[in-house]
Write an enzyme that holds these catalytic residues in place. Structure first.
Site, PDB file in Angstrom:
ATOM      1  N   ASN A  45      67.340 -22.688 -45.813  1.00 31.35           N
ATOM      2  CA  ASN A  45      67.335 -21.291 -45.412  1.00 31.35           C
ATOM      3  C   ASN A  45      67.738 -20.451 -46.625  1.00 31.35           C
ATOM      4  OD1 ASN A  45      68.499 -18.729 -44.408  1.00 31.35           O
ATOM      5  ND2 ASN A  45      68.078 -19.593 -42.394  1.00 31.35           N
ATOM      6  N   HIS A  56      63.262 -19.210 -43.506  1.00 28.21           N
ATOM      7  CA  HIS A  56      64.058 -20.218 -42.809  1.00 28.21           C
ATOM      8  C   HIS A  56      63.827 -21.564 -43.488  1.00 28.21           C
ATOM      9  CE1 HIS A  56      64.608 -17.944 -38.759  1.00 28.21           C
ATOM     10  NE2 HIS A  56      64.690 -17.118 -39.787  1.00 28.21           N
ATOM     11  N   GLU A  58      62.749 -24.443 -42.337  1.00 30.12           N
ATOM     12  CA  GLU A  58      61.485 -25.090 -42.004  1.00 30.12           C
ATOM     13  C   GLU A  58      60.315 -24.429 -42.726  1.00 30.12           C
ATOM     14  OE1 GLU A  58      64.252 -25.507 -38.422  1.00 30.12           O
ATOM     15  OE2 GLU A  58      63.760 -23.955 -39.887  1.00 30.12           O
ATOM     16  N   SER A  81      68.277 -27.361 -34.460  1.00 29.38           N
ATOM     17  CA  SER A  81      67.161 -27.100 -33.551  1.00 29.38           C
ATOM     18  C   SER A  81      66.375 -25.878 -34.039  1.00 29.38           C
ATOM     19  CB  SER A  81      67.702 -26.849 -32.145  1.00 29.38           C
ATOM     20  OG  SER A  81      66.660 -26.530 -31.246  1.00 29.38           O
ATOM     21  N   CYS A  83      64.394 -22.496 -34.436  1.00 36.25           N
ATOM     22  CA  CYS A  83      64.301 -21.237 -33.700  1.00 36.25           C
ATOM     23  C   CYS A  83      62.863 -21.066 -33.204  1.00 36.25           C
ATOM     24  CB  CYS A  83      64.717 -20.070 -34.599  1.00 36.25           C
ATOM     25  SG  CYS A  83      63.529 -19.746 -35.924  1.00 36.25           S
ATOM     26  N   CYS A  86      60.275 -20.829 -36.109  1.00 38.27           N
ATOM     27  CA  CYS A  86      59.944 -22.116 -36.725  1.00 38.27           C
ATOM     28  C   CYS A  86      59.248 -23.047 -35.736  1.00 38.27           C
ATOM     29  CB  CYS A  86      61.196 -22.748 -37.310  1.00 38.27           C
ATOM     30  SG  CYS A  86      61.861 -21.766 -38.693  1.00 38.27           S
TER      31      CYS A  86
END
Length: 150
Positions: A45, A56, A58, A81, A83, A86
């Site tokens: 991030n 982010h 990912e 996990s 968002c 993503c």
């Protein structure tokens, strides 16, 4: 998925999360692995560091992987996990599996992904949980900004 391999892949994402934290950012890391187990891209991030709300972990790993003809069979590894943003990336490009370090501190869209055929592997990793708990406790305003609460 073999748990030992899953933990090995998670190590890459945790290294990225720690790099992000050391840079003054949010400690979330990710990596994209190919169907053959090749590391395609990794990232963390960078929303704070770059002033870019779309960076982010990912998306950083996805961008670092470069263009692929297909994402079928790939695995997105993330310390937290994903968002909704993503999760949408995973669905949009047909990433087959998401390996998640933890969902205790934040539960994103991985149930939705599972409902749409994405294989979810949740590790409940104590290191990932601790990283996020410590960060959230010390930076609640920044965290709430990141998840859209502010």
């Amino acid at each position: 998925m073999d748990r030992a391999l899953a933990r090995t892949w998670l190590t890459t994402a945790v290294e990225e999360a720690r790099t992000g934290l050391a840079e003054g950012g949010i400690p979330i890391g990710a990596a994209l692995y190919g169907a053959d187990g090749t590391l395609l891209g990794r990232g963390h991030n960078r929303r704070v560091q770059d002033g870019d709300p779309s960076l982010h972990a990912e998306t950083a790993a996805f961008r670092a992987a470069g263009r692929q003809r297909s994402y079928r069979g790939t695995t997105m590894v993330t310390t937290l996990s994903p968002c909704w943003y993503c999760s949408g990336l995973v669905r949009q490009f047909g990433i087959s599996r998401v390996l998640i370090g933890e969902d205790v501190t934040f539960r994103g869209g991985h149930d939705w992904l599972a409902e749409h055929g994405v294989k979810i592997v949740l590790l409940d990793d104590e290191e990932c949980i601790g990283l996020m708990r410590d960060f959230i406790a010390g930076n609640p305003d920044l965290w709430n900004e990141d998840i859209g609460v502010n």
